[in-house]
Design a protein around this motif. Structure first.
Motif, PDB file in Angstrom:
ATOM      1  N   THR A  86       6.101  -6.062   4.345  1.00  0.00           N
ATOM      2  CA  THR A  86       4.918  -5.480   3.719  1.00  0.00           C
ATOM      3  C   THR A  86       4.282  -6.524   2.819  1.00  0.00           C
ATOM      4  O   THR A  86       4.973  -7.368   2.243  1.00  0.00           O
ATOM      5  N   TYR A  96       1.288  -6.958  -0.293  1.00  0.00           N
ATOM      6  CA  TYR A  96       0.284  -6.508  -1.248  1.00  0.00           C
ATOM      7  C   TYR A  96      -0.613  -7.701  -1.546  1.00  0.00           C
ATOM      8  O   TYR A  96      -0.125  -8.809  -1.735  1.00  0.00           O
ATOM      9  N   HIS A 115      -9.220  -5.481  -0.266  1.00  0.00           N
ATOM     10  CA  HIS A 115      -8.385  -5.273   0.921  1.00  0.00           C
ATOM     11  C   HIS A 115      -9.017  -5.963   2.131  1.00  0.00           C
ATOM     12  O   HIS A 115      -8.335  -6.645   2.896  1.00  0.00           O
ATOM     13  N   THR A 124      -3.631  -0.943   5.986  1.00  0.00           N
ATOM     14  CA  THR A 124      -3.656   0.322   5.258  1.00  0.00           C
ATOM     15  C   THR A 124      -4.825   0.328   4.270  1.00  0.00           C
ATOM     16  O   THR A 124      -4.630   0.094   3.075  1.00  0.00           O
ATOM     17  N   SER A 148      -7.538   1.310   1.563  1.00  0.00           N
ATOM     18  CA  SER A 148      -7.337   2.180   0.396  1.00  0.00           C
ATOM     19  C   SER A 148      -7.969   3.554   0.567  1.00  0.00           C
ATOM     20  O   SER A 148      -7.419   4.549   0.092  1.00  0.00           O
ATOM     21  N   ASN A 155      -5.527   5.499   2.538  1.00  0.00           N
ATOM     22  CA  ASN A 155      -4.336   5.746   1.722  1.00  0.00           C
ATOM     23  C   ASN A 155      -4.581   6.853   0.709  1.00  0.00           C
ATOM     24  O   ASN A 155      -3.747   7.744   0.545  1.00  0.00           O
ATOM     25  N   SER A 156      -5.699   6.794   0.001  1.00  0.00           N
ATOM     26  CA  SER A 156      -5.959   7.805  -1.033  1.00  0.00           C
ATOM     27  C   SER A 156      -6.155   9.181  -0.397  1.00  0.00           C
ATOM     28  O   SER A 156      -5.715  10.190  -0.946  1.00  0.00           O
ATOM     29  N   LYS A 162      -2.687  10.407   0.586  1.00  0.00           N
ATOM     30  CA  LYS A 162      -1.932  10.773  -0.615  1.00  0.00           C
ATOM     31  C   LYS A 162      -2.371  12.144  -1.109  1.00  0.00           C
ATOM     32  O   LYS A 162      -1.527  12.995  -1.436  1.00  0.00           O
ATOM     33  N   PHE A 181       4.775   7.347  -2.262  1.00  0.00           N
ATOM     34  CA  PHE A 181       3.624   6.895  -1.497  1.00  0.00           C
ATOM     35  C   PHE A 181       3.602   5.376  -1.425  1.00  0.00           C
ATOM     36  O   PHE A 181       3.584   4.700  -2.451  1.00  0.00           O
ATOM     37  N   ASP A 183       1.797   1.988  -0.943  1.00  0.00           N
ATOM     38  CA  ASP A 183       0.407   1.602  -1.146  1.00  0.00           C
ATOM     39  C   ASP A 183       0.153   0.122  -0.855  1.00  0.00           C
ATOM     40  O   ASP A 183      -0.798  -0.458  -1.351  1.00  0.00           O
ATOM     41  N   ASP A 225      -0.979  -3.272   1.305  1.00  0.00           N
ATOM     42  CA  ASP A 225      -2.212  -3.537   2.059  1.00  0.00           C
ATOM     43  C   ASP A 225      -1.983  -3.690   3.552  1.00  0.00           C
ATOM     44  O   ASP A 225      -2.869  -3.386   4.345  1.00  0.00           O
TER      45      ASP A 225
END
Length: 147
Positions: A18, A20, A27, A59, A61, A64-65, A68, A80, A82, A84
């Motif tokens: 993963t 970030y 992103h 992923t 945002s 994702n939001s 979630k 969750f 989170d 990228d």
């Protein structure tokens, strides 16, 4: 170097990572950097050492939001993720992965990584993929269920 045991012989191995992004990047810019700067340098090395597949699971945002918000009611105890993106390598064996990371050209493919990736938050995993439902609708590897 510690040895990674291949417990299932000749099955291809999945190695995932993963990533970030650093907070100063969006992103979209982060994924653009991976695809347009990093991969042109990395793919020849992957091919040289027999990497079978490489995929990026992005992923965004907004997705994702939304997920979630939807899942908080259905599964309130779930954490969750989170990050990228999720990088997925399919390799024939551990040696191929080690050969990529030991290749003299690999540092050049990672040269800009410290500017883009928050490596302190990266997560690694390794294992095997077993399909159960195929994209054509076939069910495999489930006793008592077929097509």
């Amino acid at each position: 170097m510690a040895e990674v045991k291949d417990t299932q012989g000749s099955r291809p191995i999945k190695f995932t990572l993963t990533h970030y992004r650093k907070p100063e990047h969006t992103h979209e810019a982060f994924i653009d950097w991976i695809v347009n700067w990093h991969l042109p340098r990395a793919i020849p090395i992957f091919k040289k050492h027999g990497i079978l597949e490489y995929k990026i699971f992005t992923t965004p945002s907004d997705m994702n939001s939304g997920l979630k918000a939807m899942m908080i009611e259905k599964r309130p105890t779930w954490s969750f993720a989170d990050f990228d993106c999720f990088l997925e390598y399919t390799v024939p064996n551990i040696e191929a992965l080690n050969n990529v990371m030991s290749d003299p050209d690999w540092p050049a493919a990672l040269e800009q990584e410290p500017d883009w990736v928050d490596a302190s938050r990266s997560l690694l995993s390794i294992g095997y993929e077993t399909p159960y439902l195929l994209s054509n609708g076939d069910v495999v590897n489930v006793p008592g269920i077929s097509k």
